[in-house]
Design an enzyme around this catalytic site. Structure first.
Site, short mmCIF file in Angstrom:
data_model
loop_
_atom_site.label_atom_id
_atom_site.label_comp_id
_atom_site.label_asym_id
_atom_site.label_seq_id
_atom_site.Cartn_x
_atom_site.Cartn_y
_atom_site.Cartn_z
CE LYS A 179 -2.29 3.00 1.94
NZ LYS A 179 -1.92 4.40 1.65
CD GLU A 254 11.62 -0.59 11.42
OE1 GLU A 254 11.96 0.44 12.03
OE2 GLU A 254 12.33 -1.61 11.37
CB CYS A 288 11.63 7.52 11.27
SG CYS A 288 12.80 6.54 10.32
CD GLU A 383 8.14 11.29 14.30
OE1 GLU A 383 6.94 10.95 14.18
OE2 GLU A 383 9.08 10.62 13.83
P1 NAD Z 1 1.17 7.58 8.49
O1 NAD Z 1 1.10 6.66 9.65
O2 NAD Z 1 0.21 8.71 8.46
O3 NAD Z 1 0.96 6.79 7.12
C1 NAD Z 1 1.76 5.71 6.75
C2 NAD Z 1 0.98 4.81 5.83
O4 NAD Z 1 -0.12 4.24 6.54
C3 NAD Z 1 0.38 5.52 4.61
O5 NAD Z 1 0.49 4.67 3.49
C4 NAD Z 1 -1.08 5.68 5.02
O6 NAD Z 1 -1.98 5.75 3.92
C5 NAD Z 1 -1.33 4.42 5.80
N1 NAD Z 1 -2.43 4.49 6.77
C6 NAD Z 1 -2.90 5.59 7.40
N2 NAD Z 1 -3.90 5.24 8.25
C7 NAD Z 1 -4.04 3.91 8.16
C8 NAD Z 1 -4.87 2.95 8.82
N3 NAD Z 1 -5.76 3.31 9.75
N4 NAD Z 1 -4.72 1.64 8.50
C9 NAD Z 1 -3.81 1.26 7.58
N5 NAD Z 1 -3.00 2.11 6.92
C10 NAD Z 1 -3.10 3.42 7.21
O7 NAD Z 1 2.67 8.10 8.43
P2 NAD Z 1 3.32 9.16 7.43
O8 NAD Z 1 2.82 10.52 7.78
O9 NAD Z 1 3.14 8.69 6.03
O10 NAD Z 1 4.87 9.02 7.79
C11 NAD Z 1 5.48 9.71 8.83
C12 NAD Z 1 5.70 8.82 10.03
O11 NAD Z 1 6.38 7.64 9.64
C13 NAD Z 1 6.58 9.47 11.07
O12 NAD Z 1 6.06 9.23 12.35
C14 NAD Z 1 7.92 8.76 10.90
O13 NAD Z 1 8.74 8.78 12.03
C15 NAD Z 1 7.48 7.40 10.51
N6 NAD Z 1 8.54 6.68 9.79
C16 NAD Z 1 9.17 5.64 10.42
C17 NAD Z 1 10.22 4.98 9.78
C18 NAD Z 1 10.96 3.85 10.44
O14 NAD Z 1 11.64 3.10 9.75
N7 NAD Z 1 10.87 3.69 11.76
C19 NAD Z 1 10.60 5.37 8.48
C20 NAD Z 1 9.92 6.42 7.87
C21 NAD Z 1 8.88 7.07 8.54
#
Ligand code: NAD
Length: 481
Positions: A179, A254, A288, A383
């Site tokens: 996704k 993650e 992140c 964050e």
């Molecule tokens: P997000 O959680 O808003 O979205 C991530 C993904 O989840 C997107 O594809 C989104 O469409 C999907 N999503 C959203 N709600 C959902 C639900 N209820 N069920 C299933 N899927 C859903 O995160 P973001 O804003 O895209 O990314 C930023 C965050 O990601 C920050 O907190 C960052 O620290 C974290 N991040 C972590 C890592 C790591 O390796 N630890 C790497 C990159 C980003």
């Protein structure tokens, strides 16, 4: 299908080896100027069903799981080769949709190719154990793929993060449903072309782009997936884990971070400043594992502060196409969130040394921001996901560890000292999945990465990550006399 018309890219979903359109489209904008970059077919829950069923069929037919390990190795090398051919076209698209510098966007394709090469090398080394049970028995373990791996990806490094989870999943023999992030889906959609050209069996890799609240939810809650690999925010991770409970599906999480660097009195300050520069400002802080707090010994605090002020106030700010040091924040919502956190920090007594307010111009620009704040304030605890570094002071090492470990997160941490024993003691004292000594972001594809506490669980990258994508089967044989 990825088509370009009058400078706009139009993409579709990739299911069962075919390009699948939808009645609705998601618009993708350039955060540097609000211009339309492209559109993508919006995947709906019915597309999730199609993709999961294609992945299941591929797995049941043993199209990837049944390959000889050397054939999977060759498949991953072919994918790597194909991804490299996309670097120019895909890099430009990623630069426009995500806002990051063109060179960094092209590099994501290179990094993605290297993930496939790294795990290609491991495809034929997934070896079980033989367990002695005495003369009358033979016992051994085998690692088998889970089956259908559901992978949900965020927008900040979309191409590289797809590769980080997809490559080991395929190396281990799984079929995958991805996704992609709705805010930056276009460069990821190009990867479908790499899968076609590398001759990935139909259903082996499916790429869907839809919104989290319906498509993401439908994938995480699907009754026919065998695992979920999620990279993204804590709140989304928590809701996905709740969905996974229903069908007892294992997860890799993650999540976010609030990572701290600790600067001891004997640190090489050139290393500190260059690490804070790249650690905090790379990708405009939308990382992140960004260095978001710097905890400095009081004896060198003033010097570090002055040098950081000089560094942060001389950065160029602009579009990714112009290779600016600091490029836009992805959305106005995220920009407002960062600005709100900075404003509240000032109300709570924090001292803003550089930046602190969004730029008053088109696009979503936040300047590099340096803030002195107390350890228990919101800006030092939560964050930010933007170019904001919180500066704090300590006296004893224990004080530094208490501050560094005093948040809900534990993704990475940093130590700056010339004293080897102190570096090792501090590395052990810091609660984090990875500790960088004297250089932020030291490490790479081969070094395990993942969190503690609300930063998540499971490890991606490195040999260890491969074992996220397999389960152990034990076979015990009674020999006939
Ligand atoms: P997000 O959680 O808003 O979205 C991530 C993904 O989840 C997107 O594809 C989104 O469409 C999907 N999503 C959203 N709600 C959902 C639900 N209820 N069920 C299933 N899927 C859903 O995160 P973001 O804003 O895209 O990314 C930023 C965050 O990601 C920050 O907190 C960052 O620290 C974290 N991040 C972590 C890592 C790591 O390796 N630890 C790497 C990159 C980003």
């Amino acid at each position: 299908m990825n088509q370009r018309q009058q400078g706009i890219t139009h993409s579709t979903n990739f299911i069962n080896g075919e390009w699948v359109d939808s009645d609705e489209r998601i618009k993708v904008e350039n955060p540097a100027n609000g211009m339309l970059v492209g559109t993508i077919a919006r995947a709906m829950p019915t597309h999730v069903d199609q993709a999961v069923s294609a992945a299941r069929q591929c797995h049941n037919d043993r199209l990837i799981a049944g390959m000889a390990p050397y054939q999977r190795m060759q498949l991953l090398h072919a994918i790597a080769e194909q991804i490299r051919t996309l670097a120019k076209r895909g890099g430009k698209l990623l630069c426009l949709e995500n806002g990051k510098p063109l060179s960094a966007a092209e590099w994501e394709f290179e990094e993605a190719a290297r993930y496939f090469e790294y795990y290609a090398g491991m495809a034929d080394k997934i070896e079980g154990q033989s367990i002695p049970l005495g003369e009358g028995l033979v016992d051994f373990t085998e690692y088998e793929p889970f089956g259908v791996s559901a992978q949900i990806i965020p927008w900040n490094f979309p191409v590289s993060l797809v590769a980080r989870s997809l490559a080991p999943a395929l190396a281990a023999g799984n079929s995958v449903v991805i996704k992609s992030p709705e805010l930056t889906p276009l460069a990821v959609a190009l990867l479908g072309e790499a899968m076609v050209n590398a001759k990935v069996p139909p259903g082996g890799v499916n790429i869907l782009c839809g919104y989290g609240h319906d498509t993401g939810v439908a994938l995480a809650a699907h009754s026919d997936i065998d695992q979920i690999v999620f990279t993204g925010s804590v709140a989304t991770g928590q809701s996905i884990m709740k969905a996974a409970v229903e069908h007892v599906v294992p997860c890799v999480m993650e999540l976010g971070g609030k990572s701290a660097g600790v600067v001891f009195a004997d640190a090489n300050l050139d290393q500190v400043i260059s690490s804070a520069d790249v650690g905090n400002l790379f990708n405009s802080g939308q990382v992140c594992s960004a260095m978001s707090r710097l905890i400095v010994h009081e004896s060198v605090y003033e010097e570090v502060k002055q040098r950081l002020v000089a560094c942060f106030s001389t950065k160029s700010i602009g579009a990714g196409m112009d290779e600016a040091d600091v490029t836009p924040i992805l959305t106005n919502i995220q920009l407002d969130k960062i600005a709100g956190m900075c404003a509240r920090a000032k109300e709570q007594g924090a001292h803003c040394l550089v930046g602190g307010m969004p730029l008053d111009q088109a696009g979503y620009f936040m300047p590099p921001t340096l803030i002195e704040a107390d350890a228990n304030t919101e800006i030092a605890q939560q964050e930010v996901f933007g170019p904001v570094l919180v500066l704090m002071k300590f006296n004893t090492p224990q004080e530094a560890y208490d501050i560094a470990n005093g948040t809900d997160f534990g993704l990475v941490a940093g130590v700056f000292t010339q004293n080897l024993s102190l570096a090792l003691r501090a590395s052990r004292a810091l609660v984090a999945g990875q500790v960088f000594v004297n250089e932020w972001f030291a490490g790479g594809i081969s070094t395990p990465f993942g969190g503690v506490g609300k930063s998540g669980f499971g490890r991606e990258k490195g040999q260890e990550a491969l074992y996220n994508y397999v389960r152990t089967k034990n076979i015990a044989i009674r020999l006939t006399p």
